[in-house]
Design an enzyme around this catalytic site. Structure first.
Site, PDB file in Angstrom:
ATOM      1  N   LYS A 186      21.140 -13.936  49.527  1.00  0.00           N
ATOM      2  CA  LYS A 186      22.167 -12.938  49.211  1.00  0.00           C
ATOM      3  C   LYS A 186      21.509 -11.625  48.822  1.00  0.00           C
ATOM      4  CE  LYS A 186      22.590 -14.819  44.504  1.00  0.00           C
ATOM      5  NZ  LYS A 186      22.241 -13.641  43.714  1.00  0.00           N
ATOM      6  N   CYS A 223      24.351 -13.667  37.838  1.00  0.00           N
ATOM      7  CA  CYS A 223      24.514 -14.440  39.070  1.00  0.00           C
ATOM      8  C   CYS A 223      25.141 -15.809  38.824  1.00  0.00           C
ATOM      9  CB  CYS A 223      23.183 -14.549  39.807  1.00  0.00           C
ATOM     10  SG  CYS A 223      22.591 -12.923  40.350  1.00  0.00           S
ATOM     11  N   ASP A 269      19.188 -18.664  41.926  1.00  0.00           N
ATOM     12  CA  ASP A 269      18.105 -17.664  41.863  1.00  0.00           C
ATOM     13  C   ASP A 269      16.932 -18.050  40.950  1.00  0.00           C
ATOM     14  OD1 ASP A 269      20.005 -16.382  43.391  1.00  0.00           O
ATOM     15  OD2 ASP A 269      20.276 -14.682  42.041  1.00  0.00           O
TER      16      ASP A 269
END
Length: 210
Positions: A113, A158, A13
Site C-alpha cells: 500500500k 495503520c 507493516d
C-alpha cells in the site's frame, strides 16, 4: 478467546523503518515482533501489509518545500500528515523486520500500500482517499474470513485505520493491543475512542495464546 476457521490475522507493516533505528521508528516496535510470530502460529490464515512508497510520495515532508514532518497539510482528498521519508520501494527500511519473518512466511498474501505517489495509505483496505481499494477485502471474503485480528505498527495509524475499515467492510475486528505499538499517546487515545465507538474489540495476546 477461541480462534475460528473463519478468522485471519492481519500483520500490519512490521517493517524496519517503523522499528528502532528506522526512519519513522515507533518506540518498542521491534520488541513486538516475536509475539507476532507466536500469534501467527495459531492462525491458518495470515495476511501482511507493507508500506511501499515512491520517493515522490505526497505524504513526505521532503516533497513540500518549507514543510516539517509531523505537521498536517490539506491535499485533494483532505487532511494529510507529513512524514519523514520512509519505506521506499526496494529499500532496507521497507523490508520486513528480521524477527517477524516466520510470521510473514506464513502469510497467504502481502498487501502493498502507499505505492501511488499522489495518495498515502494507512489502511490495509483503502488508500487515504477512502475510495481506492487495495484488494484486501475481496481476498478475505474469498478465503471465507469473517473476523480479523490485527497486530503491528502503528496502533494509532495503520492498525487503527485498517481496523476501522474492516468493520465498515462487514468484518468483526479485534486489535491485539500488546502486539501493537503507537506513535504518540494523543493519537493512541483517539484510536481507542474510535475502537469503542465502532465496536472494535481490544484484547491481550495471552487471550489467544493461553
Amino acid at each position: 478467546m477461541d480462534i475460528r476457521p473463519t478468522d485471519a490475522l492481519l500483520v500490519i507493516d512490521p517493517q524496519n523503518d517503523f522499528c528502532e533505528g528506522g526512519a519513522l521508528a515507533v518506540q518498542g516496535g521491534a520488541e513486538i515482533m516475536p509475539l507476532i510470530v507466536r500469534l501467527a502460529q495459531r492462525f491458518d490464515r495470515v495476511v501482511a501489509t507493507q508500506d511501499w512508497h515512491t520517493p515522490d510520495q505526497i505524504s513526505f515532508a521532503s516533497n513540500h518545500p518549507g514543510a516539517q514532518a509531523f505537521t498536517q497539510i490539506e491535499v485533494a482528498y483532505g487532511p494529510q500528515m507529513l512524514w519523514p521519508d520512509h519505506c521506499l520501494q526496494g529499500s532496507t527500511g521497507a523490508d520486513f523486520h528480521p524477527d517477524v519473518m516466520p510470521a510473514v512466511n506464513r502469510a497467504l498474501a502481502v498487501i502493498r500500500k502507499g505505492y501511488n505517489p499522489a495518495v498515502d495509505s494507512y489502511s490495509g483496505f483503502f488508500e487515504n482517499d477512502h475510495h481506492t481499494p487495495t484488494g484486501l477485502a475481496g481476498l478475505l471474503r474469498a478465503l471465507g474470513v469473517t473476523r480479523v485480528f490485527l497486530a503491528g505498527l502503528a496502533l494509532d495509524y495503520c492498525v487503527r485505520f485498517t481496523a476501522e475499515d474492516a468493520v465498515r467492510e462487514g468484518f468483526e475486528a479485534v486489535v491485539i493491543s500488546d502486539a501493537s505499538r503507537a506513535i504518540a499517546p494523543e493519537t493512541a487515545a483517539a484510536a481507542h475512542d474510535s475502537f469503542r465507538a465502532l465496536g472494535v474489540t481490544q484484547i491481550e495476546a495471552a487471550t489467544l495464546l493461553a
